[in-house]
Design a protein around this motif. Sequence first.
Motif, PDB file in Angstrom:
ATOM      1  N   SER A 128       3.761  -3.942 -71.303  1.00  0.00           N
ATOM      2  CA  SER A 128       3.388  -4.836 -70.266  1.00  0.00           C
ATOM      3  C   SER A 128       3.401  -6.357 -70.763  1.00  0.00           C
ATOM      4  N   ILE A 129       2.950  -6.654 -71.976  1.00  0.00           N
ATOM      5  CA  ILE A 129       3.015  -8.064 -72.337  1.00  0.00           C
ATOM      6  C   ILE A 129       4.467  -8.283 -73.050  1.00  0.00           C
ATOM      7  N   MET A 130       5.226  -7.369 -73.417  1.00  0.00           N
ATOM      8  CA  MET A 130       6.603  -7.793 -73.860  1.00  0.00           C
ATOM      9  C   MET A 130       7.251  -7.832 -72.613  1.00  0.00           C
ATOM     10  N   SER A 131       7.017  -7.252 -71.551  1.00  0.00           N
ATOM     11  CA  SER A 131       7.847  -7.495 -70.165  1.00  0.00           C
ATOM     12  C   SER A 131       7.521  -8.909 -69.704  1.00  0.00           C
ATOM     13  N   LEU A 132       6.457  -9.550 -69.850  1.00  0.00           N
ATOM     14  CA  LEU A 132       6.274 -10.923 -69.659  1.00  0.00           C
ATOM     15  C   LEU A 132       7.040 -11.790 -70.479  1.00  0.00           C
ATOM     16  N   CYS A 133       7.146 -11.536 -71.726  1.00  0.00           N
ATOM     17  CA  CYS A 133       7.945 -12.004 -72.599  1.00  0.00           C
ATOM     18  C   CYS A 133       9.520 -12.248 -72.507  1.00  0.00           C
ATOM     19  N   VAL A 134      10.151 -11.251 -71.762  1.00  0.00           N
ATOM     20  CA  VAL A 134      11.393 -10.961 -71.614  1.00  0.00           C
ATOM     21  C   VAL A 134      11.604 -11.850 -70.136  1.00  0.00           C
ATOM     22  N   ILE A 135      10.753 -11.675 -69.388  1.00  0.00           N
ATOM     23  CA  ILE A 135      10.644 -12.403 -68.093  1.00  0.00           C
ATOM     24  C   ILE A 135      10.670 -14.068 -68.144  1.00  0.00           C
ATOM     25  N   SER A 136       9.787 -14.473 -69.244  1.00  0.00           N
ATOM     26  CA  SER A 136      10.093 -15.673 -69.664  1.00  0.00           C
ATOM     27  C   SER A 136      11.230 -16.213 -70.204  1.00  0.00           C
ATOM     28  N   ILE A 137      11.809 -15.546 -71.021  1.00  0.00           N
ATOM     29  CA  ILE A 137      13.117 -15.832 -71.311  1.00  0.00           C
ATOM     30  C   ILE A 137      14.257 -15.815 -70.377  1.00  0.00           C
ATOM     31  N   ARG A 170      13.657 -16.158 -67.067  1.00  0.00           N
ATOM     32  CA  ARG A 170      13.691 -17.641 -66.167  1.00  0.00           C
ATOM     33  C   ARG A 170      13.791 -18.909 -67.011  1.00  0.00           C
ATOM     34  N   TYR A 171      14.128 -18.990 -68.093  1.00  0.00           N
ATOM     35  CA  TYR A 171      14.597 -20.135 -69.316  1.00  0.00           C
ATOM     36  C   TYR A 171      16.215 -20.132 -68.861  1.00  0.00           C
ATOM     37  N   VAL A 172      16.810 -18.995 -69.041  1.00  0.00           N
ATOM     38  CA  VAL A 172      18.145 -18.794 -68.470  1.00  0.00           C
ATOM     39  C   VAL A 172      18.450 -19.102 -67.494  1.00  0.00           C
ATOM     40  N   GLY A 173      17.609 -18.572 -66.367  1.00  0.00           N
ATOM     41  CA  GLY A 173      17.995 -18.987 -64.961  1.00  0.00           C
ATOM     42  C   GLY A 173      17.820 -20.437 -64.748  1.00  0.00           C
ATOM     43  N   LEU A 200      24.000 -21.524 -62.334  1.00  0.00           N
ATOM     44  CA  LEU A 200      25.249 -21.416 -61.858  1.00  0.00           C
ATOM     45  C   LEU A 200      25.856 -19.990 -62.852  1.00  0.00           C
ATOM     46  N   LYS A 201      25.776 -20.056 -63.988  1.00  0.00           N
ATOM     47  CA  LYS A 201      26.382 -19.129 -64.915  1.00  0.00           C
ATOM     48  C   LYS A 201      25.545 -17.787 -65.319  1.00  0.00           C
ATOM     49  N   TYR A 202      24.180 -18.002 -64.506  1.00  0.00           N
ATOM     50  CA  TYR A 202      23.450 -16.879 -65.000  1.00  0.00           C
ATOM     51  C   TYR A 202      23.755 -15.550 -64.729  1.00  0.00           C
ATOM     52  N   PRO A 203      24.271 -15.149 -63.332  1.00  0.00           N
ATOM     53  CA  PRO A 203      24.702 -13.924 -63.092  1.00  0.00           C
ATOM     54  C   PRO A 203      25.753 -13.372 -64.122  1.00  0.00           C
ATOM     55  N   THR A 204      26.481 -14.139 -64.894  1.00  0.00           N
ATOM     56  CA  THR A 204      27.434 -13.834 -65.858  1.00  0.00           C
ATOM     57  C   THR A 204      26.728 -13.428 -67.318  1.00  0.00           C
ATOM     58  N   ILE A 205      25.916 -14.398 -67.281  1.00  0.00           N
ATOM     59  CA  ILE A 205      24.944 -14.381 -68.850  1.00  0.00           C
ATOM     60  C   ILE A 205      24.091 -13.280 -68.916  1.00  0.00           C
ATOM     61  N   MET A 206      23.406 -12.916 -67.727  1.00  0.00           N
ATOM     62  CA  MET A 206      22.216 -11.781 -67.816  1.00  0.00           C
ATOM     63  C   MET A 206      22.650 -10.842 -66.595  1.00  0.00           C
ATOM     64  N   THR A 207      23.697  -9.704 -67.307  1.00  0.00           N
ATOM     65  CA  THR A 207      24.061  -8.886 -66.514  1.00  0.00           C
ATOM     66  C   THR A 207      23.179  -7.541 -66.565  1.00  0.00           C
ATOM     67  N   GLU A 208      23.492  -6.680 -65.493  1.00  0.00           N
ATOM     68  CA  GLU A 208      22.620  -5.320 -65.522  1.00  0.00           C
ATOM     69  C   GLU A 208      22.586  -4.532 -66.736  1.00  0.00           C
ATOM     70  N   LYS A 209      23.900  -4.622 -67.310  1.00  0.00           N
ATOM     71  CA  LYS A 209      23.767  -3.632 -68.480  1.00  0.00           C
ATOM     72  C   LYS A 209      23.011  -4.344 -69.563  1.00  0.00           C
ATOM     73  N   LYS A 210      23.047  -5.667 -69.801  1.00  0.00           N
ATOM     74  CA  LYS A 210      22.179  -6.375 -70.670  1.00  0.00           C
ATOM     75  C   LYS A 210      20.869  -5.994 -70.399  1.00  0.00           C
ATOM     76  N   ALA A 211      20.549  -6.161 -69.110  1.00  0.00           N
ATOM     77  CA  ALA A 211      19.086  -5.874 -68.708  1.00  0.00           C
ATOM     78  C   ALA A 211      18.412  -4.365 -69.036  1.00  0.00           C
ATOM     79  N   VAL A 212      19.303  -3.521 -68.811  1.00  0.00           N
ATOM     80  CA  VAL A 212      19.026  -2.099 -69.265  1.00  0.00           C
ATOM     81  C   VAL A 212      18.804  -1.863 -70.975  1.00  0.00           C
ATOM     82  N   VAL A 213      19.704  -2.673 -71.772  1.00  0.00           N
ATOM     83  CA  VAL A 213      19.665  -2.767 -73.109  1.00  0.00           C
ATOM     84  C   VAL A 213      18.404  -3.282 -73.570  1.00  0.00           C
ATOM     85  N   ILE A 214      18.069  -4.401 -72.883  1.00  0.00           N
ATOM     86  CA  ILE A 214      16.840  -4.945 -73.218  1.00  0.00           C
ATOM     87  C   ILE A 214      15.384  -4.277 -73.015  1.00  0.00           C
ATOM     88  N   LEU A 215      15.531  -3.711 -71.854  1.00  0.00           N
ATOM     89  CA  LEU A 215      14.612  -2.881 -71.510  1.00  0.00           C
ATOM     90  C   LEU A 215      14.416  -1.559 -72.532  1.00  0.00           C
TER      91      LEU A 215
END
Length: 325
Positions: free
Chosen positions: A129-138, A140-143, A148-163
């Motif tokens: 739970s705490i690490m999820s908040l950490c990932v969310i903060s990162i 939001r910073y990228v967003g 404008l480039k956010y969709p290409t930087i944070m893709t679904e595949k990268k999100a799966v690897v992160i999780l």
Amino acid sequence: MTFTDLTNNSLGNHTGHRIKGDNETEDYTNETSLSLALDLPALSVGVFLAVFIIFAIEGNIMVILSVACNRQLQTVTNYFIVNLAIADLLLSTTVLPFSATLEVLGFWAFGRIFCDIWAAVDVLCCTASIMSLCVISIDRYVGVKYSLKYPTIMTEKKAVVILILLWLSSMVISIGPLLGWKEPPPPDDSKCSITEEPGYALFSSLFSFYLPLLVILVMYFRVYIVARRTTKSLEAGVKKERNKSMEVVLRIHCRSVLEESCSSTRNNKGHTFRSSLSVRLLKFSREKKAAKTLAIVVGVFILCWLPFFFILPLGKSLYTSPPTH
């Protein structure tokens, strides 16, 4: 002995038995009332915790279903939020009911082996739970920084690897006590608490809370700085573009047809620029609003967790059971 004496003795004996029975009934009534009076606080706590657990389960299920059933909400950011809800849902269903039972009964009633498993699952869910908040903060910073480039930087595949990495890290942190990294268990199996072994307490506090907390604070501070600068920049761009539009209008009315043609070309370019600027403003506004909302959630979450993780490394925990949300 006369009949009268026998009658009086019989009545006396009967009366004595009746009085004794009344006293026993009165004593039983007093004991029952006292027992109810003593159990009333525990019963009140039990009802409160049960209601709290039900709300926690329902709330997290609603978050998960809202994203699963609405395609417009199926974004990378919301996937991270769903992961946070999953961690909290697991905590609410597998940990909190036993925490509530321990709180109400005042002792652990499920054995030593299940106590160790329960404590490890508690650490697992809380760390995730705490690490999820950490990932969310990162995220939001990228967003906010690269709206404008956010969709290409944070893709679904990268999100799966992160999780996946997030849950693996949580498992590594929580499995220590199951492998023996803890103090000797108490002889009384009715006692169950999270391990306060100094090495593990420091390790789990550092990687479960303090390092994620540091990342969260740094990310949201940078979000604030970027949001402030970008807001000023976009406002200046809007003002500048408005001034250019007024100049174009004046030129159209005051110069020749040829000049009107050139001004029209410049006006089309200006219109394209304004459209791009509007899109950027809209996306940035959404990202900033999401960052503000999540910052409030993170702030409340940190205030709830900080006392526990401040005391745990000192080995002076005030709780008889692992922490709950």
